[in-house]
Scaffold this motif. Sequence first.
Motif, PDB file in Angstrom:
ATOM      1  N   PHE A  49     -49.470 -80.002  17.735  1.00  0.00           N
ATOM      2  CA  PHE A  49     -50.897 -79.796  17.998  1.00  0.00           C
ATOM      3  C   PHE A  49     -51.716 -80.834  17.244  1.00  0.00           C
ATOM      4  CE2 PHE A  49     -54.974 -77.842  16.732  1.00  0.00           C
ATOM      5  CZ  PHE A  49     -55.504 -77.555  17.974  1.00  0.00           C
ATOM      6  N   THR A  50     -52.690 -81.432  17.939  1.00  0.00           N
ATOM      7  CA  THR A  50     -53.585 -82.404  17.323  1.00  0.00           C
ATOM      8  C   THR A  50     -55.019 -81.914  17.430  1.00  0.00           C
ATOM      9  OG1 THR A  50     -52.094 -84.231  17.872  1.00  0.00           O
ATOM     10  CG2 THR A  50     -54.373 -84.799  17.313  1.00  0.00           C
ATOM     11  N   GLU A  51     -55.728 -81.980  16.330  1.00  0.00           N
ATOM     12  CA  GLU A  51     -57.124 -81.561  16.294  1.00  0.00           C
ATOM     13  C   GLU A  51     -57.915 -82.234  17.411  1.00  0.00           C
ATOM     14  OE1 GLU A  51     -60.106 -79.393  15.209  1.00  0.00           O
ATOM     15  OE2 GLU A  51     -58.477 -79.466  13.751  1.00  0.00           O
ATOM     16  N   GLY A  52     -58.658 -81.437  18.173  1.00  0.00           N
ATOM     17  CA  GLY A  52     -59.492 -81.959  19.241  1.00  0.00           C
ATOM     18  C   GLY A  52     -58.893 -81.844  20.626  1.00  0.00           C
ATOM     19  N   GLN A  53     -57.604 -81.500  20.725  1.00  0.00           N
ATOM     20  CA  GLN A  53     -57.031 -81.365  22.065  1.00  0.00           C
ATOM     21  C   GLN A  53     -57.539 -80.087  22.723  1.00  0.00           C
ATOM     22  OE1 GLN A  53     -52.792 -81.110  20.826  1.00  0.00           O
ATOM     23  NE2 GLN A  53     -52.672 -79.218  22.013  1.00  0.00           N
ATOM     24  N   ALA A  54     -57.418 -80.020  24.037  1.00  0.00           N
ATOM     25  CA  ALA A  54     -57.920 -78.872  24.785  1.00  0.00           C
ATOM     26  C   ALA A  54     -57.210 -77.592  24.348  1.00  0.00           C
ATOM     27  CB  ALA A  54     -57.722 -79.096  26.283  1.00  0.00           C
ATOM     28  N   VAL A  55     -57.991 -76.520  24.175  1.00  0.00           N
ATOM     29  CA  VAL A  55     -57.450 -75.219  23.784  1.00  0.00           C
ATOM     30  C   VAL A  55     -58.047 -74.141  24.685  1.00  0.00           C
ATOM     31  CG1 VAL A  55     -57.147 -75.944  21.391  1.00  0.00           C
ATOM     32  CG2 VAL A  55     -59.263 -74.807  22.072  1.00  0.00           C
ATOM     33  N   PRO A  56     -57.425 -72.969  24.766  1.00  0.00           N
ATOM     34  CA  PRO A  56     -57.994 -71.893  25.575  1.00  0.00           C
ATOM     35  C   PRO A  56     -59.383 -71.512  25.070  1.00  0.00           C
ATOM     36  CG  PRO A  56     -55.734 -71.391  24.962  1.00  0.00           C
ATOM     37  CD  PRO A  56     -56.137 -72.587  24.165  1.00  0.00           C
TER      38      PRO A  56
END
Length: 221
Positions: free
Chosen positions: A166-173
């Motif tokens: 997981f990388t900060e800023g990627q799309a999340v629910p």
Amino acid sequence: MKTWRSSFVLLVIVLAAMAQAQSGDWKELFNGKDLVGWKHVGPGEMVVQDGLIKTSGGMGLLYWAGGQLGDCTIRVVFKMEHENDNSGVYIRIPLEPREAWMPVHYGYEVQIDNKPDDYHSTGVVYSFSKAMARPGKPGPEWNTMEITLDGPHTRVTVNGTRVTDFTEGQAVPPNSPEEDLKEHGTPKRGPRPNDGYIGLQIHSDKDVVYFKEVAVKMSKK
């Protein structure tokens, strides 16, 4: 005098931990005897029983008071008392917590829970990342989780298998409504810091999880 001595002992432990961690070696944050170096907030408690940290009650957390951790790998060895129990490892907590919900909303929880839900199962960043695999073992088998913090990047393996990348800023629910928090457990969205405090979650009086190792190894750069 007693307070001064306690503070001095804690300072020595913290400095020793930092020095060893900076050398690239694993440093144990739990000594197997007591909870020196740790602090508790919220309901419930963590107790040392037969050389293991045991959760009791909740919802609260036990956090490492030795300072914020940046680029490093955190190793946690745990087991559930029942076939399935709920807990978690908090990371990237921006400030020393004073109550149990701040780390939920402003840090990340790496989940411990073998429920059949890709966003809320063992090894995921709770409700942010989708499980790449489900290698978590039911109680009373032991599990080894390694959480690597690399700037804004978080990687998690469970029993040697990658679960989270997981990388900060990627799309999340999307977030659930605030009133649904207790049912859905969806933390607030938004950035988390690269450096932060870590902690162990006490979820409820029905969930019992044991920890026999919490260790950290700082990254060499």
